[in-house]
Design a protein around this motif. Sequence first.
Motif, PDB file in Angstrom:
ATOM      1  N   ASP A  23       0.865  -1.179   0.000  1.00 57.01           N
ATOM      2  CA  ASP A  23       0.000   0.000   0.000  1.00 57.01           C
ATOM      3  C   ASP A  23       0.903   1.231   0.000  1.00 57.01           C
ATOM      4  O   ASP A  23       1.681   1.427   0.937  1.00 57.01           O
ATOM      5  N   PRO A  24       0.807   2.053  -1.033  1.00 56.09           N
ATOM      6  CA  PRO A  24       1.697   3.209  -1.110  1.00 56.09           C
ATOM      7  C   PRO A  24       1.465   4.214   0.025  1.00 56.09           C
ATOM      8  O   PRO A  24       2.330   5.062   0.287  1.00 56.09           O
ATOM      9  N   GLN A  25       0.337   4.092   0.707  1.00 53.53           N
ATOM     10  CA  GLN A  25       0.052   5.015   1.821  1.00 53.53           C
ATOM     11  C   GLN A  25       0.611   4.499   3.151  1.00 53.53           C
ATOM     12  O   GLN A  25       0.444   5.138   4.184  1.00 53.53           O
ATOM     13  N   THR A  26       1.208   3.320   3.120  1.00 60.13           N
ATOM     14  CA  THR A  26       1.732   2.738   4.366  1.00 60.13           C
ATOM     15  C   THR A  26       3.253   2.778   4.353  1.00 60.13           C
ATOM     16  O   THR A  26       3.885   2.379   3.378  1.00 60.13           O
ATOM     17  N   GLY A  65       8.273  -4.444  -2.580  1.00 58.56           N
ATOM     18  CA  GLY A  65       7.477  -3.284  -2.972  1.00 58.56           C
ATOM     19  C   GLY A  65       6.935  -2.447  -1.818  1.00 58.56           C
ATOM     20  O   GLY A  65       6.123  -1.547  -2.026  1.00 58.56           O
ATOM     21  N   HIS A  66       7.359  -2.744  -0.592  1.00 59.15           N
ATOM     22  CA  HIS A  66       6.897  -1.948   0.556  1.00 59.15           C
ATOM     23  C   HIS A  66       7.789  -0.736   0.756  1.00 59.15           C
ATOM     24  O   HIS A  66       8.978  -0.764   0.410  1.00 59.15           O
ATOM     25  N   ARG A  67       7.207   0.307   1.336  1.00 54.05           N
ATOM     26  CA  ARG A  67       8.017   1.483   1.672  1.00 54.05           C
ATOM     27  C   ARG A  67       8.531   1.312   3.105  1.00 54.05           C
ATOM     28  O   ARG A  67       7.771   0.980   4.013  1.00 54.05           O
ATOM     29  N   VAL A  68       9.808   1.567   3.280  1.00 58.89           N
ATOM     30  CA  VAL A  68      10.414   1.366   4.607  1.00 58.89           C
ATOM     31  C   VAL A  68      11.251   2.586   4.981  1.00 58.89           C
ATOM     32  O   VAL A  68      12.060   3.053   4.173  1.00 58.89           O
TER      33      VAL A  68
END
Length: 513
Positions: A23-26, A65-68
């Motif tokens: 989720d790009p918002q997470t 693909g997760h934002r960290v």
Amino acid sequence: THTVRLILGDQLNPLHSWFSDTDPQTLYLMMEMRQETDYVRHHAQKVIAIFAAMRAFATALRERGHRVHYLQINEADSQLPMVESLDAVMARTGASVLEYQEPDEWRLDALLKEHLAQAEASGSYSGRMVGSEHFYTERHQAQSMFKPGSRWLMETFYRQMRKRHAVLLDAKREPEGGQWNFDSENRKAWKGFPPEPEDFRPRHDHTLLWEQIQRAGVQTFGTPSAQSFRWPLDRAEALAQLETFATDVLPYFGDFQDALSGKARRLFHSLLSFALNTKMLSPQEVVERAARAWQGGGVPLPAAEGFIRQILGWREYVRAVYWAAMPGYEAHNFFDHQAELPDWFWTGKTHMACVSSAITQSLDMAHAHHIQRLMVIGNFALLAGLNPNALHQWYLGIYIDAFEWVELPNTVGMSQFADGGGLATKPYVSSAAYLDRMGDHCAGCRYDKKQKTTADACPFNALYWEFYDRHTRLLSHNPRIGMAYRQLEKMQPEEKEALFEKARSLRANLNAL
Ligand code: FAD
């Protein structure tokens, strides 16, 4: 960013439902923090292992693909208290929701709960805690598994767990082999055969990370082994370790579960506790793998059952005790033991061969097996009257797998009986005879296992009897200890006085042992 999800250093489970969608918002948040390196002094390998595994986890999340957002120990913000770093990230990203998985430590649980309540009250952000999806049981589930007012016996808990999760049950839902527990078959000493299994764990070079940790000023102890590091970095490595354990090592686990040897540091233990406690592996999959190894015919039932009991039984049980007893469990001191730890707890330099070997190994490997922790180091500490809280801090610092929820009940409860018998039914103490029966250290020891009061007498002997004598009021009514008190009563007064005098002088000179 709408939501920030905090991942703690012991929450490295890539199968958690959090990660099933991107989720790009997470934004996932991971932080190497002085708050977490400094609450006790840790073994160098423990700090390296956790940070290295966290970094690998962050990389794997990004690849999926997760934002960290990852804070490293060499960045200035790592000095801040955790909640300040959290607030800074929430403010910078404009996130309105903070989510976190249930912490296993009471300290972090309370801290996050309180901080979130404040953030919600001030309108800064809202939040929620989700399950860690790791354990078989919920934190407070054990309450419903015991009759109100009854003793929380591990064996009662374990049998219910076997039934509830259908582990090692036959078609009639009775225990396989007709017994719940095969411990009486699992008490062999090890005489060098079968040979200790080869250690197939991969090696990693963590020199750069270790330099960062040192430059940041983190105080540690023990051997870093940074160039040739053996603890798993991720789930794939942990799974490979589980596999070789199940096929090559587990067959002998039962026989030598209680053995001790100066010639084999690991014996037939799994070395899986770090991977389990950081949640790279789930207890369910480890238990299922062991059960399958038995079903496949390669592993005797007592070995599989003995191993499974440690995880399905002990590990879940001590966690239940922890949550029922916190806060305050760390302050228990039933015997009012106040002695400081001898200096050789930090060097291994004592003449008692078994203790020296267990502590030296702990300093080298950040690991010792259960019998070394319980019947060598813990046994000595209890007989010598070491302060249980100081000992708890030592255990919490030195072992690769030490997280308070599992270390504290084991140290304060099982090993030191400091809760007055909440967890153990009798103190785990012994004289030299037991150590000699289960191990091979006595032959090469400066002390004589047969002597009690001479200058070269093994300290465990006099300390053992004096321990019972000085705690007669607290222990003599315990039916499981009756034998020791009957033996004491039979001794001549002069014999007893010589023993007690010897023990008092040993206790007055612990550094010299
Ligand atoms: P194995 O012997 O292969 O056992 C398999 C698994 O069973 C372990 O990985 C562990 O997850 C579980 N297990 C075994 N015994 C216990 C137990 N008594 N309580 C909970 N789980 C158990 N274990 C920790 O994980 N962290 C600790 O900080 C810790 N501190 C301890 C302190 C003392 C004083 C004592 C007596 C025991 C402690 N233990 C602790 C329990 C046990 O000694 C270790 O789990 C074990 O030595 C880890 O090595 P292994 O993975 O090779 O274990």
